[in-house]
Design an enzyme around this catalytic site. Structure first.
Site, mmCIF file in Angstrom:
data_model
loop_
_atom_site.group_PDB
_atom_site.id
_atom_site.type_symbol
_atom_site.label_atom_id
_atom_site.label_comp_id
_atom_site.label_asym_id
_atom_site.label_seq_id
_atom_site.Cartn_x
_atom_site.Cartn_y
_atom_site.Cartn_z
ATOM 1 N N ASP A 160 -29.853 -13.859 19.922
ATOM 2 C CA ASP A 160 -29.009 -13.575 18.759
ATOM 3 C C ASP A 160 -29.847 -13.281 17.508
ATOM 4 O O ASP A 160 -31.091 -13.331 17.545
ATOM 5 C CB ASP A 160 -28.059 -14.765 18.540
ATOM 6 N N ASP B 230 -19.015 -9.008 15.998
ATOM 7 C CA ASP B 230 -18.292 -9.846 16.962
ATOM 8 C C ASP B 230 -16.858 -9.361 17.200
ATOM 9 O O ASP B 230 -16.114 -9.066 16.265
ATOM 10 C CB ASP B 230 -18.241 -11.297 16.466
ATOM 11 N N TRP C 40 -26.059 -7.091 16.851
ATOM 12 C CA TRP C 40 -24.826 -6.779 16.109
ATOM 13 C C TRP C 40 -24.651 -5.311 15.777
ATOM 14 O O TRP C 40 -23.711 -4.921 15.073
ATOM 15 C CB TRP C 40 -24.731 -7.607 14.821
HETATM 16 C C1 GLA Z 1 -23.090 -14.501 16.837
HETATM 17 C C2 GLA Z 1 -22.921 -13.680 18.121
HETATM 18 C C3 GLA Z 1 -21.777 -14.249 18.937
HETATM 19 C C4 GLA Z 1 -22.035 -15.712 19.273
HETATM 20 C C5 GLA Z 1 -22.274 -16.496 17.995
HETATM 21 C C6 GLA Z 1 -22.741 -17.909 18.269
HETATM 22 O O1 GLA Z 1 -21.995 -14.369 16.004
HETATM 23 O O2 GLA Z 1 -22.706 -12.344 17.809
HETATM 24 O O3 GLA Z 1 -21.587 -13.511 20.124
HETATM 25 O O4 GLA Z 1 -23.145 -15.804 20.132
HETATM 26 O O5 GLA Z 1 -23.273 -15.878 17.171
HETATM 27 O O6 GLA Z 1 -23.015 -18.626 17.109
#
Ligand code: GLA
Length: 574
Positions: free
Chosen positions: A169, A229, A211
Site C-alpha cells: 500500500d 478505493d 491508488w
Molecule cells: C488503502 C487501500 C485499501 C486498504 C486500506 C487499508 O486505502 O487502498 O485497499 O488496503 O488502505 O488501510
C-alpha cells in the site's frame, strides 16, 4: 434475415427468450482455420488474473486468526475454491505499530496470538494460498509498521511465514504528483521479494496498490491498482465527497486496457459483491451481477470482499459462475474494452482463446430496461452467422445473423459468448484502416480510421498530420492503445510512419510505439516526442499469425497523447 433475438435480463440471468428468436440464417464464408487456437497459457507468477478473497472491504480491522481460518474453510465449502478462488488475503491491521527488538514485523498478539505462520499453514493445508498486506512508507494506512527501510527484512520475514502474495500500500499519503517519489520503494520491495523467493522456493505475487496507474507499477506488479478505493455503492454517493463506486472503478480502469495482460493485470480494486446482503447496503443483486461481469470481462483480479461464511444464494451464484469466471481467466489474456456506447447503454467485448470466440457484456446504466444491440463486426468478427450463449443463465440462445440484441434491465448486464468467424485475413496490399481488428483498446473513445483520435466520440478526428506532413490513411489513437489484427500466416510485411500527431495539444506528448508479432517485439520506437519527425516502421511478417500495435505513454506522466500509425499497411498474398 431473421429478426434479432430479444432476451430479457431479469434478476440474475433469469432470462426469458421470446419464442420467435434463434434459428438459422445465411451461412458465412468458410472460416479460415489457420489461427492455431488455443494458444498456450503464459508462464509467470500470474498468467491469469489472481482470484481470491481479501478482508478489507467488509471487515476492515476486525480480523483474527480464527476468522481467517473460517473464511479459508468457507472458500472450500462454498465451492469458491472449485470455481478458481485461491488467495486468502489478510489486509491492514494484522500487525503492530512497533517492531520487535530485532526490527521484525510483529503480528498483533490479540488478534493473531500465534503469529501468521500457522494461519498460512492452515490455508495451505486446504490447497489455498495466503496473501498479506504491507506498505511502502513508514506506516500503513491503519497506522501499523510500514516497510520503509526494512524491505529486505520484511520480504524475508513474510516469505518465511509462507506468504504467497503481498499487497503493498501507499500510506502515508504521498501528496501531489507522487509517481517519481514512490516508485523506488515499490522497486526495492519487488527486488527483495525476488531475493526472498529464491530462499524459500515459492513465488510471491506483488500487488502494487498505489491508488493510480503508473507504467512502473505495470512493470513491477502482477497486478496494479488503477483507482482510488472502491465503495459499496453502484455510483458515487451524492451525499459524500468520496467518488468511489463500482462504476467509478470500472470506468477509471477502462482507458488503461492496453496495459493489462498476463502477469501485469490492471486492478480496479476488490469486489464488493454480496456486501449489501441482509440489508447491509444499497447495491442490488442485479448491480452485483453487473459488477462481476464487468470485472470478468476487464480481466480484473477477482478478489471477493464479502462474508463467505454467510452468503446469500444469489451472491454465491454470482461469484461461482464458472462460465463468467472463464472469460476472466481466458488464456488469451486481453482486457476487454467498451466497443460501443449509445446513451446509457454500452457493449464491452474481448477476444477469447478459441477461433471466432468473443465474450461480450451488454450494460444498461439507465433507470429503465433498454434493448442493446451489437453487430458482429463491432466485436471483431465478420458478419454472417454466429452462435450466442448466455453465460449468466448458462443457456444457448441459438444462431444469429450479423447482430444480436438483448433487452437489458436497469443497471443490469447480459453476458454472452459469441462464436462466429474471425475477420477475413488481409489480401494483397491492405491499409489497416480498411480492415477489422480483432481487438482495439484506446485511451479515449475508439481508435479512428484515417483520422486522428479527436475526443471520445467515434468519427470526431481531423486529418492525420505529423510535423506538418499530412497522411490520407492510417490509425489515429490516444495512448495507451493496443490494436490486434489477424494475418492468417499469409502476409510478408507491415509498414507505417509513426509519431506524436500534430493534433496532440500543441504537439506535446511523448509516446512509444511497439510492433509485437506473435508475442515478440519486432519494432520499438523508444520514446518519441512531438518535436520528432515521423519514424518509418518496416516489419517482416512472413508466416506470422497476429500483429499487435502497441502505443504506451512513455512514463511521462501525461496520458492521452495523440499519436498516429500513419500510412499503416500490410503486404499479403492475394
Ligand atoms: C488503502 C487501500 C485499501 C486498504 C486500506 C487499508 O486505502 O487502498 O485497499 O488496503 O488502505 O488501510
Amino acid at each position: 434475415m431473421r429478426k434479432p433475438c430479444l432476451l430479457f435480463a431479469g434478476l440474475l440471468g433469469v432470462a426469458a427468450t421470446l419464442p420467435a428468436c434463434g434459428g438459422g440464417g445465411p451461412k458465412s464464408p468458410p472460416a479460415e482455420t489457420d489461427d492455431d487456437f488455443p494458444m498456450p497459457l503464459a508462464s509467470g507468477r500470474s498468467p491469469t488474473p489472481p482470484m481470491g478473497w481479501n478482508s478489507w472491504n467488509k471487515f476492515a480491522c476486525n480480523i483474527t486468526d480464527m476468522f481467517v481460518r473460517q473464511i479459508a474453510q468457507a472458500i472450500v465449502d462454498s465451492g469458491m475454491k472449485d470455481a478458481g478462488y485461491q488467495y486468502v488475503n489478510i489486509d491492514d491491521c494484522w500487525s503492530l505499530a512497533a517492531r520487535d527488538a530485532s526490527g521484525n514485523l510483529q503480528a498483533d498478539p490479540v488478534h493473531f496470538p500465534n503469529g501468521i505462520a500457522p494461519v498460512a499453514d492452515f490455508v495451505h493445508s486446504l490447497g489455498l494460498k495466503l496473501g498479506l498486506y504491507g506498505d511502502r512508507g513508514t506506516e500503513t494506512c491503519g497506522h501499523r509498521a510500514g516497510s520503509q527501510g526494512y524491505e529486505m527484512q520484511d520480504a524475508m520475514t513474510m516469505a518465511s511465514w509462507g506468504v504467497d502474495y503481498l499487497k503493498y500500500d501507499n500510506c502515508p499519503d504521498p501528496g501531489p504528483n507522487p509517481g517519481p517519489i514512490i516508485e523506488p520503494s515499490y522497486e526495492t520491495m519487488r527486488m527483495q521479494l525476488d531475493a526472498a523467493e529464491q530462499v524459500v522456493g515459492h513465488n510471491i505475487v506483488f500487488s502494487v496498490c498505489a491508488w493510480s496507474f503508473y507504467e512502473w507499477a505495470n512493470r513491477l506488479g502482477q497486478l496494479q491498482r488503477t483507482t482510488t478505493d472502491i465503495k459499496n455503492t453502484w455510483v458515487p454517493d451524492p451525499n459524500s465527497t468520496d467518488a468511489g463506486s463500482i462504476i467509478t472503478s470500472v470506468k477509471t480502469n477502462l482507458p488503461l486496457a492496453a496495459y493489462g495482460g498476463p502477469n501485469h493485470w490492471n486492478d480496479p480494486d476488490m469486489l464488493e459483491v454480496g456486501n449489501s446482503d441482509n440489508g447491509a447496503g444499497t447495491v442490488t443483486d442485479v448491480e452485483y451481477q453487473s459488477h462481476f461481469a464487468l470485472w470478468a470481462i476487464a480481466a480484473a483480479p477477482l478478489i471477493a470482499g464479502n462474508d463467505l461464511r454467510n452468503m446469500s444464494a444469489t451472491t454465491k451464484a454470482i461469484l461461482t459462475n464458472k462460465e463468467i469466471v472463464a472469460i476472466n481467466q481466458d488464456a488469451f489474456g486481453l482486457q476487454g474494452v467498451q466497443v460501443k456506447q449509445v446513451g446509457e447503454q454500452s457493449v464491452w467485448a474481448k477476444p477469447l482463446n478459441g477461433n471466432g470466440e468473443r465474450a461480450v457484456v451488454l450494460l444498461n446504466e439507465a433507470a429503465e430496461a433498454a434493448p442493446v444491440t451489437f453487430r458482429f463486426d463491432e466485436i471483431g468478427l465478420r458478419g454472417g452467422a454466429a452462435t450466442v450463449r448466455d453465460l449468466q443463465a448458462q443457456m444457448d440462445e441459438g444462431t444469429f445473423t450479423d447482430s444480436f440484441t438483448a433487452l437489458v434491465s436497469s443497471h443490469g448486464t447480459v453476458t454472452v459468448k459469441v462464436v462466429g468467424s474471425e475477420p477475413p485475413r488481409p489480401r494483397g496490399m491492405a491499409y489497416l484502416s480498411d480492415l477489422t481488428p480483432i481487438y482495439a483498446a484506446n485511451g479515449l473513445g475508439p481508435v479512428e480510421r484515417d483520422t486522428t483520435n479527436g475526443s471520445s466520440d467515434p468519427g470526431d478526428g481531423k486529418p492525420i498530420t505529423i510535423r506538418g506532413t499530412p497522411f490520407m490513411k492510417g490509425l489515429g489513437l490516444s495512448a495507451p492503445s493496443a490494436i490486434i489484427y489477424r494475418l492468417g500466416q499469409k502476409c510478408t510485411s507491415f509498414s507505417a510512419q509513426v509519431g506524436v500527431d500534430d493534433s496532440s495539444t500543441g504537439g506535446v506528448g511523448t509516446v512509444r510505439f511497439q510492433v509485437i508479432v506473435d508475442g515478440e517485439v519486432l519494432f520499438d520506437s523508444q520514446n518519441l516526442d512531438g518535436t520528432m519527425p515521423a519514424m518509418p516502421v518496416n516489419v517482416d511478417l512472413t508466416g506470422k499469425r497476429r500483429l499487435k500495435l502497441l502505443v504506451t505513454n512513455a512514463d511521462d506522466g501525461s496520458s492521452l497523447d495523440r499519436a498516429s500509425w500513419a500510412d499503416a499497411k500490410v503486404e499479403c498474398d492475394p
